[in-house]
Structures are given as structure tokens and as C-alpha cells.
Design an enzyme around this catalytic site. Structure first.
Site, PDB file in Angstrom:
ATOM      1  N   GLN A   1       0.835  -1.203   0.000  1.00 50.65           N
ATOM      2  CA  GLN A   1       0.000   0.000   0.000  1.00 50.65           C
ATOM      3  C   GLN A   1       0.872   1.257   0.000  1.00 50.65           C
ATOM      4  O   GLN A   1       0.618   2.219   0.727  1.00 50.65           O
ATOM      5  CB  GLN A   1      -0.946  -0.009   1.201  1.00 50.65           C
ATOM      6  CG  GLN A   1      -2.114  -0.955   1.041  1.00 50.65           C
ATOM      7  CD  GLN A   1      -3.049  -0.534  -0.097  1.00 50.65           C
ATOM      8  OE1 GLN A   1      -3.169   0.642  -0.433  1.00 50.65           O
ATOM      9  NE2 GLN A   1      -3.722  -1.508  -0.684  1.00 50.65           N
ATOM     10  N   SER A   2       1.903   1.274  -0.824  1.00 51.19           N
ATOM     11  CA  SER A   2       2.821   2.405  -0.845  1.00 51.19           C
ATOM     12  C   SER A   2       2.219   3.623  -1.546  1.00 51.19           C
ATOM     13  O   SER A   2       1.835   3.553  -2.715  1.00 51.19           O
ATOM     14  CB  SER A   2       4.103   1.992  -1.584  1.00 51.19           C
ATOM     15  OG  SER A   2       4.904   3.121  -1.843  1.00 51.19           O
ATOM     16  N   ASN A   3       2.169   4.737  -0.833  1.00 54.34           N
ATOM     17  CA  ASN A   3       1.769   6.002  -1.460  1.00 54.34           C
ATOM     18  C   ASN A   3       2.851   6.475  -2.424  1.00 54.34           C
ATOM     19  O   ASN A   3       2.566   7.104  -3.437  1.00 54.34           O
ATOM     20  CB  ASN A   3       1.572   7.082  -0.393  1.00 54.34           C
ATOM     21  CG  ASN A   3       0.506   6.705   0.602  1.00 54.34           C
ATOM     22  OD1 ASN A   3      -0.634   6.471   0.226  1.00 54.34           O
ATOM     23  ND2 ASN A   3       0.867   6.635   1.874  1.00 54.34           N
TER      24      ASN A   3
ATOM     25  N   VAL B   1       4.854   4.589  -4.286  1.00 50.74           N
ATOM     26  CA  VAL B   1       4.778   3.871  -5.565  1.00 50.74           C
ATOM     27  C   VAL B   1       3.621   4.428  -6.398  1.00 50.74           C
ATOM     28  O   VAL B   1       3.770   4.662  -7.603  1.00 50.74           O
ATOM     29  CB  VAL B   1       4.647   2.345  -5.346  1.00 50.74           C
ATOM     30  CG1 VAL B   1       4.299   1.630  -6.646  1.00 50.74           C
ATOM     31  CG2 VAL B   1       5.947   1.781  -4.764  1.00 50.74           C
TER      32      VAL B   1
END
Ligand SMILES: *Cc1c(COP(=O)(O)O)cnc(C)c1O
Length: 333
Positions: A75-77, A79
Site C-alpha cells: 500500500q505504498s503512497n 509507488v
């Protein structure tokens, strides 16, 4: 302006607003709270990585790259914003995701940021928790190069000396807003992860000879690890700026008490922060970063560290797309 001495591509809606949060301030019966709205940087629902990507993309384009390679959690912001920036600049994006958070909820594995990565046609590969992601990313850069591509590696969180310059520019933006609004700010509080945001702010205010307390609320590393990360990156950033007055060690403030059981794992204090900001200000925080950072700010008020008469700025670094991956935690509240 120092932040303008370095090449950047325009990606964000800047400057972001600095807004008062009167109902939150009243509820806490403490300091006057202002919110720096870096959740409103505009790119693909915004966040702090957009600022860093303005400098990183400029460097990538200068090197004639055709593919961005980066690293993050599922859930990387970071990326999500990198994939959007790549799309906007006509580059491909390839992400190596570490399944760092032990969560098998379908919303976590399919919705929120990861859903958006797919919309931006970001290539994704998954790796088990504990994998040496930096080594793997370097390998991926080599294999892409062997295929005739021109990859550009962006480290986790976009946090290197280039990315951190963006928060030098943000420090200048804030200093201008404080002056325009006649604000005397005693503290800036924000979430700290890969460290580039805090390092850039520290370097920016230090370069300008301004003394503003900056408190990073850690979302993953313990205090000593995080201090070291931020210290090294601040030194690198000051070096790039040509500022040779060293930053006093005591200027780097990190709190480790709001992480809970680990990165990306919800806490009760985060829930309170997310719910109160929603209900009092119509403001969306996120479960992984800004919710925990606001929990830290709330605690600083309750323990009397920040009191009435102070003015405090909460730097909202974004992340609300991640809320949709945590419906199982919030629903029913
Ligand atoms: C990445 C991120 C942070 C942390 O910023 P760093 O520069 O990595 O320390 C904080 N908040 C959100 C929402 C983020 O995505």
C-alpha cells in the site's frame, strides 16, 4: 530560492494551502493548530512524494531514462505517486513491492494504492517480507538495461539527496506563508518514514537561519535508527545546498511511541486521530502515516508539551487512498 536552483519538473499543485483547524484546536483545548496541506499536491490524489518526484523526474529525464524502478510496501503512497509521475512524463514504471504488512484482507491486497498502481500500468513484482529490496532493485535495473531499456532507480520513499531538496523548497514555502500570515510557529509535526521529508525541512530551515522545532513521528523505525537516517540525509542535503554550518544534533527530534506493533499496523490512537480529524474538520488522514503522526500531536497536547499560546503546524503528508485498504479496521466505528 534555494529550492529553485535545482532542475525540477512541475507535477504538483504548489504552493499547497496552510489552513487553520479551529474545531480540532478547540477540541484539544491546547495550541492553535494549522495544517499544511501536502495531501493536496494534486498528483493522483496527492501526498508528499509528489514534491520529491519533481526533482527526481527532472534528474531521470536529464539522464534520458525511459523506465522508473522503485520500491515500496503493497500500500505504498510513494509507488502510487511515482507510477502517476511516470505516466505523466511518458515513462514506464516498475515497482518491487515488499509484503511487509502481514495483512491478507482483499481490500489491502487489491484496493487503495495498489488498485491505482494498476491504473497507471505500473509493472509490479511482489517479494516476501525481509527481502533485501535494495539489492533486488539494483538487479532489476541491470536486467532492464540488458534488455535495452534505460532505467532510473528511485529509492524507497524517494528519499535521497535529490528527493530531499523538495522539502527544502517546502521549508521556503512555509517560511513565506508564516511571514504572510504573521504566524510564530513553535513546532512542525509530521510522519517520518524514509526520512526525506524531515531531512529536507531541517536542511531548509537551517539554511535559512530559522529556528523551528521539527518533530518526526516515526511510523516504522525506532528512535535511534530513525535519528541516524534523518541525520545522514540532512547532512547530504546541506552539502548539496553548499551550507557548511552543521546542524546541531539536538535539532533532530524523532518520536517512536506511535508505531504500535509495526509499520502499517493500526493502533487505537491512530483510529482516534483519523476519526476526530474527519468529524471535526472534514479532513482525511491515513492509517499508516498521517493518522499516527496526528496521534503523536494529540499526545503532545495531552501531556502538556504543546499548550495554549503555542502555534503548531501539522504537515499533512497525504495517504488517504490507503484508507480504502483498511475498511476492515474502520467499518463499524
Ligand atoms: C512516505 C510518506 C511519509 C513519510 O515521508 P518520508 O519522507 O518517507 O519520511 C509520510 N506520510 C505519507 C502519507 C507518506 O506516503
Amino acid at each position: 530560492m534555494i529550492g529553485d536552483r535545482f532542475p525540477r519538473v512541475a507535477l504538483g499543485h504548489l504552493p499547497t494551502p496552510l489552513e487553520r483547524a479551529p474545531r480540532l484546536s478547540e477540541w484539544l483545548d491546547g495550541p492553535e493548530i494549522w495544517i499544511k496541506r501536502d495531501d493536496c499536491t494534486g498528483l493522483a490524489s496527492g501526498g508528499n512524494k509528489t514534491r520529491k518526484l519533481e526533482f527526481l523526474l527532472a534528474d531521470a529525464l536529464r539522464q534520458d531514462a525511459d523506465t522508473l524502478v522503485t520500491i515500496g510496501a503493497v500500500q505504498s503512497n510513494h509507488v502510487r505517486q511515482t507510477a502517476a509521475a511516470a505516466a505523466r512524463c511518458g515513462l514506464a514504471c516498475h515497482a518491487l513491492l515488499e509484503t511487509e504488512v502481514p495483512c491478507e484482507e482483499v481490500s489491502y491486497t487489491r484496493s487503495g494504492n495498489i488498485l491505482l498502481d494498476g491504473l497507471f500500468a505500473c509493472g509490479i513484482e511482489y517479494h516476501a517480507r525481509g527481502t533485501d529490496m535494495n539489492a533486488l532493485a539494483r538487479e532489476r535495473v541491470e536486467s532492464l538495461r540488458a534488455q535495452g531499456r534505460r532505467p532510473y532507480l528511485i529509492p524507497v520513499g524517494g528519499s535521497n539527496g535529490t528527493g530531499a531538496l523538495a522539502y527544502v523548497a517546502c521549508a521556503e514555502e512555509l517560511a513565506g506563508q508564516f511571514a504572510d500570515m504573521d504566524l510564530v510557529v513553535s513546532r512542525i509535526v509530521h510522519a517520518t518514514g524514509s526520512g526525506g521529508t524531515q531531512a529536507g525541512l531541517l536542511a531548509g530551515f537551517h539554511a535559512a537561519g530559522r529556528d523551528v522545532g521539527i518533530v518526526g513521528i516515526s511510523v516504522s523505525a525506532n528512535e535511534s535508527e530513525q535519528l541516524e537516517k534523518v541525520r545522514a540525509l540532512t547532512a547530504d542535503t546541506l552539502d548539496r545546498l553548499g551550507v557548511h554550518r552543521p546542524l546541531p544534533e539536538s535539532a533532530i527530534q524523532v518520536r517512536e511511541d506511535f508505531i504500535g506493533d509495526g509499520y502499517g499496523l493500526p493502533t487505537a490512537a491512530m483510529r482516534e486521530a483519523v476519526e476526530q480529524c474527519a468529524r471535526l474538520e472534514g479532513l482525511l488522514l491515513d492509517p499508516v502515516y498521517s493518522g499516527k503522526a496526528m496521534a503523536g500531536l494529540i499526545d503532545m497536547v495531552r501531556t502538556g508539551e504543546l499548550s495554549a499560546g503555542n502555534t503548531v503546524v501539522f504537515l499533512h503528508t497525504g495517504g488517504s487512498a490507503g484508507l480504502f485498504a483498511y475498511d476492515w479496521f474502520f467499518s463499524g466505528g
